[in-house]
Design a protein around this motif. Structure first.
Motif, short mmCIF file in Angstrom:
data_model
loop_
_atom_site.label_atom_id
_atom_site.label_comp_id
_atom_site.label_asym_id
_atom_site.label_seq_id
_atom_site.Cartn_x
_atom_site.Cartn_y
_atom_site.Cartn_z
N ARG A 16 0.85 -1.27 0.14
CA ARG A 16 -0.01 -0.08 -0.05
C ARG A 16 0.94 1.17 0.02
O ARG A 16 1.97 1.46 0.79
CB ARG A 16 -0.79 -0.07 1.54
CG ARG A 16 -1.95 -1.35 1.35
CD ARG A 16 -2.50 -1.22 2.70
NE ARG A 16 -3.57 -0.32 2.93
CZ ARG A 16 -4.28 -0.18 3.83
NH1 ARG A 16 -3.93 -1.11 4.87
NH2 ARG A 16 -5.27 0.66 3.78
N HIS B 48 1.49 6.93 3.43
CA HIS B 48 1.50 8.22 3.36
C HIS B 48 2.59 9.17 4.06
O HIS B 48 3.28 8.26 4.90
CB HIS B 48 0.10 8.50 4.20
CG HIS B 48 -1.14 8.18 3.47
ND1 HIS B 48 -2.48 8.39 3.79
CD2 HIS B 48 -1.25 7.57 2.16
CE1 HIS B 48 -3.25 8.03 3.04
NE2 HIS B 48 -2.68 7.54 1.93
N HIS C 147 3.73 10.66 6.87
CA HIS C 147 3.32 10.88 8.38
C HIS C 147 4.33 11.73 9.08
O HIS C 147 5.57 11.62 8.88
CB HIS C 147 3.30 9.59 9.27
CG HIS C 147 1.96 8.86 8.28
ND1 HIS C 147 1.97 7.38 8.66
CD2 HIS C 147 0.78 9.06 7.67
CE1 HIS C 147 0.65 6.90 8.07
NE2 HIS C 147 0.26 7.95 7.66
N GLU D 94 -6.00 0.82 10.13
CA GLU D 94 -6.50 1.75 9.18
C GLU D 94 -6.17 3.31 9.55
O GLU D 94 -5.83 3.94 8.64
CB GLU D 94 -7.99 1.73 8.97
CG GLU D 94 -8.36 0.28 8.29
CD GLU D 94 -7.79 0.24 6.91
OE1 GLU D 94 -7.72 1.04 5.98
OE2 GLU D 94 -6.90 -0.91 6.68
N TYR E 96 -4.08 6.07 7.41
CA TYR E 96 -4.70 6.85 6.79
C TYR E 96 -4.23 8.49 7.65
O TYR E 96 -4.23 9.49 7.01
CB TYR E 96 -6.19 7.08 6.78
CG TYR E 96 -6.72 6.19 5.51
CD1 TYR E 96 -6.45 6.37 4.23
CD2 TYR E 96 -7.25 4.77 5.89
CE1 TYR E 96 -6.74 5.58 3.34
CE2 TYR E 96 -7.68 3.74 4.82
CZ TYR E 96 -7.49 4.30 3.52
OH TYR E 96 -7.77 3.49 2.53
#
Length: 492
Positions: free
Chosen positions: A88, A91, A93, A216, A220
């Motif tokens: 995946r 992101h 962070h 999750e 995200y």
């Protein structure tokens, strides 16, 4: 007359309440919109919070560690062919990461239990002395506050995070004893299985939902929000608990008179009015020690799966727990479903079929302890048959849920006035497997082979069988003589 009253509290509950001559006038209160089932739902929500805060760190820990430091661990080889999942996108962070070694990680993850074990017996005593509502309320609120402080503690250092986890454990330690004390005043004898299984299903739901949801949230947002989100959910629970829950039916301002009379009349011959705790008789009670052994034995298997199932799936089956959150939650879904169903069946057998309480408790304990043992051992012989392995592990955990209507509720059968203290005693011993079981299992699986895991499963199964045997021989279903101060006798 003495024989009549003894029968009403005997193991058989031979003549269910409301079916007895004079007490026919006291009708069963409706379930819909009742205060007792409202309490069951709010306590279910409370235990959802408790277990969410307990297990979310194990998921967040993955993102809390420096990826470069952990890169070798991410490419470990499993016995069976690994299940490749498309990566995946990561992101950007901004949360901090830490260079904690495996020993430090172990201390952080295990520190909760060192606080948890300290407040089991004091929790039962304080709930009986000062009332369970605020003890449970502030216990969970304290855990919520320390959860919200977790990101700050982690930035300060591992020792601060360990201290926060110990304090969380201290807060959570009072919850089960307090809730048992609450149910002693709220649960009619013939509805105990139903009410308590609804209440404690929250623990399973907390595990089932928080494992994948934490993953999750980490993806995200970042790992700090795991603690902020679940902390906020806990704050909402505390507000509802503070305004809607009361220690007993007699202190509830909005309960119907019919329900209040139904509950208090059904419990009038079981609750002791004495403030003195019969410690000598209590600690020498064989029915209590039968529950202690059963609780310890069951939790050995439960904690082995709770803490090491991700490791087994990764090292042997080639599944990554981070990529298969729902797969790891399957056993707890099954456990929750079987727990609620067992509660309905147990009360039906006792009330409608008039089976003796002791027979129901022992039968459900046997199924809920020997069943998991059999399927746990069987899982060790499935080789690389992924479907069969996951199926057997799920069945093992699911059958364990049946014990929720067995020894797990028996505290309220043998001494409802002291149920919180009894739960504190049994849960103190039952916390030990969470501290030593995984350590022993890890020591036995250094080479990460299927044969080593078979040994781990055999040990857990043998302990389960021993606990089932002891409880079957020494378990009882009546209020014990030392637990109630009245002039009539109580037969086993």
């Amino acid at each position: 007359m003495e024989r009549y009253e003894s029968d009403t509290e005997g193991d058989g509950q031979e003549t269910p309440l409301l079916h007895r001559g004079h007490e026919d006038k006291v009708q069963r209160a409706p379930v819909c919109c009742s205060s007792r089932y409202g309490l069951a739902l709010l306590s279910c929500y409370g235990f959802f919070v408790v277990y969410s805060l307990r297990v979310n760190l194990s998921v967040a820990m993955v993102d809390m560690l420096n990826n470069t430091h952990q890169s070798s661990a991410n490419h470990s080889f499993s016995v069976c062919p690994a299940h490749a999942n498309p990566p995946r996108p990561k992101h950007n962070h901004t949360a901090s990461v830490y260079d904690w070694d495996s020993e430090t990680q172990g201390w952080i993850l295990g520190s909760f239990f060192y606080g948890y074990i300290l407040t089991q017996i004091p929790g039962g005593y304080l709930a009986g002395r000062f009332g369970p509502k605020w003890l449970m309320g502030f216990g969970i609120l304290g855990t919520v506050v320390f959860t919200l402080l977790t990101p700050v503690a982690a930035d300060l250092g591992a020792s601060y995070l360990i201290a926060v986890r110990v304090l969380e454990g201290i807060g959570e330690g009072v919850t089960f004893p307090a809730m048992y004390t609450m149910w002693a005043a709220w649960a009619p004898p013939l509805e105990r299985s139903r009410l308590l299984t609804i209440s404690y299903i929250g623990a399973q739901l907390g595990t089932v939902i928080s494992l994948p949801l934490s993953g999750e949230i980490c993806f995200y947002l970042d790992w700090t929000y795991v603690f902020y989100v679940f902390g906020a959910v806990g704050l909402v629970w505390f507000v509802l608990w503070a305004f809607l829950v009361f220690d007993s039916p007699n202190t509830h301002p909005r309960i119907s008179e019919r329900e209040r009379l139904y509950i208090t009349t059904s419990l009038k011959n079981e609750l002791s009015s004495s403030a003195n705790i019969p410690w000598g008789a209590l600690v020498t009670s064989r029915p209590l020690w039968a529950i202690v052994v059963a609780h310890f034995s069951y939790n050995w298997t439960f904690y082995t799966l709770l803490t090491l199932l991700p490791t087994y799936m990764n090292d042997i089956l080639g599944f990554s727990i981070q990529q298969n959150g729902m797969l790891s939650a399957l056993p707890y879904v099954g456990c929750a479903v079987f727990a609620v169903l067992s509660g309905q069946v147990a009360d039906y057998l006792r009330e409608t079929c008039q089976y003796p309480t002791v027979i129901v408790r022992k039968s459900f304990s046997i199924v809920g302890m020997i069943g998991p043992a059999v399927f746990l051992v069987a899982a060790g012989y499935t080789g690389c048959n992924y479907t069969l392995a996951v199926t057997f592990l799920t069945i093992s955990s699911s059958l364990g849920g049946v014990s929720a209507s067995g020894f797990n509720i028996n505290h309220l059968d043998i001494a409802p006035s002291y149920a919180g203290i009894l739960l504190g005693i049994t849960n103190t011993f039952a916390t030990i497997p969470g501290m030593v079981g995984p350590v022993i299992a890890r020591a036995l699986t250094t080479q990460k082979t299927i044969e080593e895991w078979q040994t781990v499963f055999y040990i857990a199964a043998a302990i389960n069988l021993f606990g089932a045997l002891v409880y079957t021989v020494f378990g009882r279903g009546t209020v014990q003589p030392w637990a109630v101060h009245t002039s009539y006798s109580h037969g086993d």
